[in-house]
Design an enzyme around this catalytic site. Structure first.
Site, PDB file in Angstrom:
ATOM      1  N   THR A 190       0.803  -1.223   0.000  1.00 49.52           N
ATOM      2  CA  THR A 190       0.000   0.000   0.000  1.00 49.52           C
ATOM      3  C   THR A 190       0.840   1.280   0.000  1.00 49.52           C
ATOM      4  O   THR A 190       0.278   2.375   0.037  1.00 49.52           O
ATOM      5  CB  THR A 190      -0.912   0.042   1.240  1.00 49.52           C
ATOM      6  OG1 THR A 190      -0.080   0.020   2.418  1.00 49.52           O
ATOM      7  CG2 THR A 190      -1.872  -1.135   1.267  1.00 49.52           C
ATOM      8  N   LYS A 191       2.158   1.156  -0.039  1.00 44.27           N
ATOM      9  CA  LYS A 191       3.011   2.331   0.110  1.00 44.27           C
ATOM     10  C   LYS A 191       3.123   3.125  -1.187  1.00 44.27           C
ATOM     11  O   LYS A 191       2.753   2.669  -2.263  1.00 44.27           O
ATOM     12  CB  LYS A 191       4.399   1.922   0.608  1.00 44.27           C
ATOM     13  CG  LYS A 191       4.393   1.323   2.008  1.00 44.27           C
ATOM     14  CD  LYS A 191       3.825   2.290   3.031  1.00 44.27           C
ATOM     15  CE  LYS A 191       4.064   1.880   4.463  1.00 44.27           C
ATOM     16  NZ  LYS A 191       3.308   0.714   4.912  1.00 44.27           N
TER      17      LYS A 191
END
Length: 382
Positions: free
Chosen positions: A180-181
């Site tokens: 999710t970064k």
């Protein structure tokens, strides 16, 4: 789910580069990892980068490389993912938590000094949501007391403190490339440092403690012989991960522009909603916009944060909470930590939720989320 909390921004270029890595027969650490380490370090203005399998590994090895161990104390924030504190425990040291500034949700730099003891060895500031901590103040304190700074930059790819990229300030900076970064390798992480000796120590620790460049033993001109210099770990990055990271890094500027557009659209759409506190931003720094967390003014509402999450879920909107404070977890409760010692952290936690936020998010999706939030609030005003 109509609008998930997160949707990866992956294209044909990443797929092609991963296929290239597989076809090269380098599946573990290899030449693509070396390229990614170099390109990423350069992008944040640092001399050295070491690719790892997670930011957690980076935090662990950073402390070990600095000699932190049993009997030592490390100051950090209670308002972070538990990995930050766990790695201190893994080293045999003690986490010492300092409450947050509620405006930024970062560690309150004005409270750090009173937490320092003769056993303090380092400070781990966490750049919450991608907004930087007060690094000038933290550096001044660290220098005065002879402490190391290990930055937890899991949220801070692309962040700048004033004109300095995060990754070029502390003794060691630890980045996350989780799914999710802002930049992803699926799983993965990186440390950056200006100190060649620290970088080499971390490289060795990340691959079983084997002598430097032991990974090349399987190359055409590699030597089979290696020596184990200390009891290390299996924390290295792979070329498959690095292949994904190389392309993601080249697309980072594009992805960040899209993130900023989404953040701006949310802020404009929710600006008149007095029952919500929007994320802090400042022209003085560059925000990476990893998250878009809002806080409810619960004294103005008849609905709790948890009820808001449930109603958004019913409308097909995915959310999350960043974070459950470390002292709330049973493991830390058993060690004697109590939430009442960190009142600002507790207040923020009880009212915060993170809205869907990702670079490919459309304006229609942003407006649907914002309209739904406003609709729920309008039904629950006091």
């Amino acid at each position: 789910m109509k609008i998930p909390f997160y949707r990866p921004y992956i294209g044909d270029e990443e797929i092609a580069e991963v296929i290239s890595a597989i076809q090269s027969n380098w599946l573990s650490k290899g030449p693509k990892t070396v390229v990614f380490e170099s390109e990423f370090a350069k992008s944040v203005g640092s001399e050295h980068g070491v690719g790892l399998n997670s930011c957690t590994a980076g935090l662990h090895l950073a402390q070990l490389a600095l000699g932190i161990g049993p009997g030592d104390e490390v100051i950090t924030t209670p308002y972070t993912f538990v990995a930050t504190a766990n790695t201190i425990i893994h080293c045999g040291a003690k986490p010492v938590f300092v409450d947050i500034d509620p405006k930024t949700c970062n560690i309150d730099a004005d409270l750090i000094e009173q937490a320092i003891t003769p056993r303090t060895k380092a400070i781990i500031p966490v750049h919450y949501g991608g907004y930087p901590c007060e690094m000038d103040r933290i550096q001044e304190i660290a220098q005065r007391y002879g402490l190391a700074i290990i930055e937890d930059a899991a949220h801070a790819v692309y962040t700048k403190y004033k004109d300095q990229p995060i990754g070029s300030i502390g003794n060691i900076t630890c980045f996350s490339f989780y799914a999710t970064k802002n930049l992803t390798t699926g799983e993965g992480g990186m440390i950056t440092t200006a100190d060649e000796e620290l970088a080499n120590r971390i490289r060795i620790l990340s691959l079983h403690g084997m002598s430097r460049n032991a990974w090349t033993r399987y190359a055409a001109k590699g030597a089979w012989y290696y020596e184990v210099e200390q009891a290390g770990f299996k924390y290295n990055m792979t070329d498959i991960q690095a292949a994904l990271g190389i392309i993601q890094l080249r697309k980072l500027e594009e992805m960040q522009m899209l993130r900023m557009q989404v953040a701006r659209a949310y802020s404009e759409a929710l600006a008149d909603c007095e029952e919500i506190i929007l994320p802090h931003d400042s022209h003085e720094h560059r925000h990476s916009w990893h998250l878009y967390p809002i806080r409810l003014e619960e004294d103005q509402l008849t609905i709790s944060r948890n009820e808001m999450i449930d109603q958004l879920s019913e409308a097909g909107i995915g959310t999350s909470v960043h974070f459950i404070p470390v002292p709330k977890h049973p493991f830390y409760q058993e060690k004697g930590y109590r939430m009442e010692e960190y009142p600002e952290t507790e207040k923020v936690f009880e009212s915060v939720l993170s809205l869907p936020f990702f670079p490919g998010m459309t304006k229609e999706e942003v407006y649907y989320v914002a309209d739904t939030v406003q609709s729920i609030i309008s039904k629950h005003r006091r």
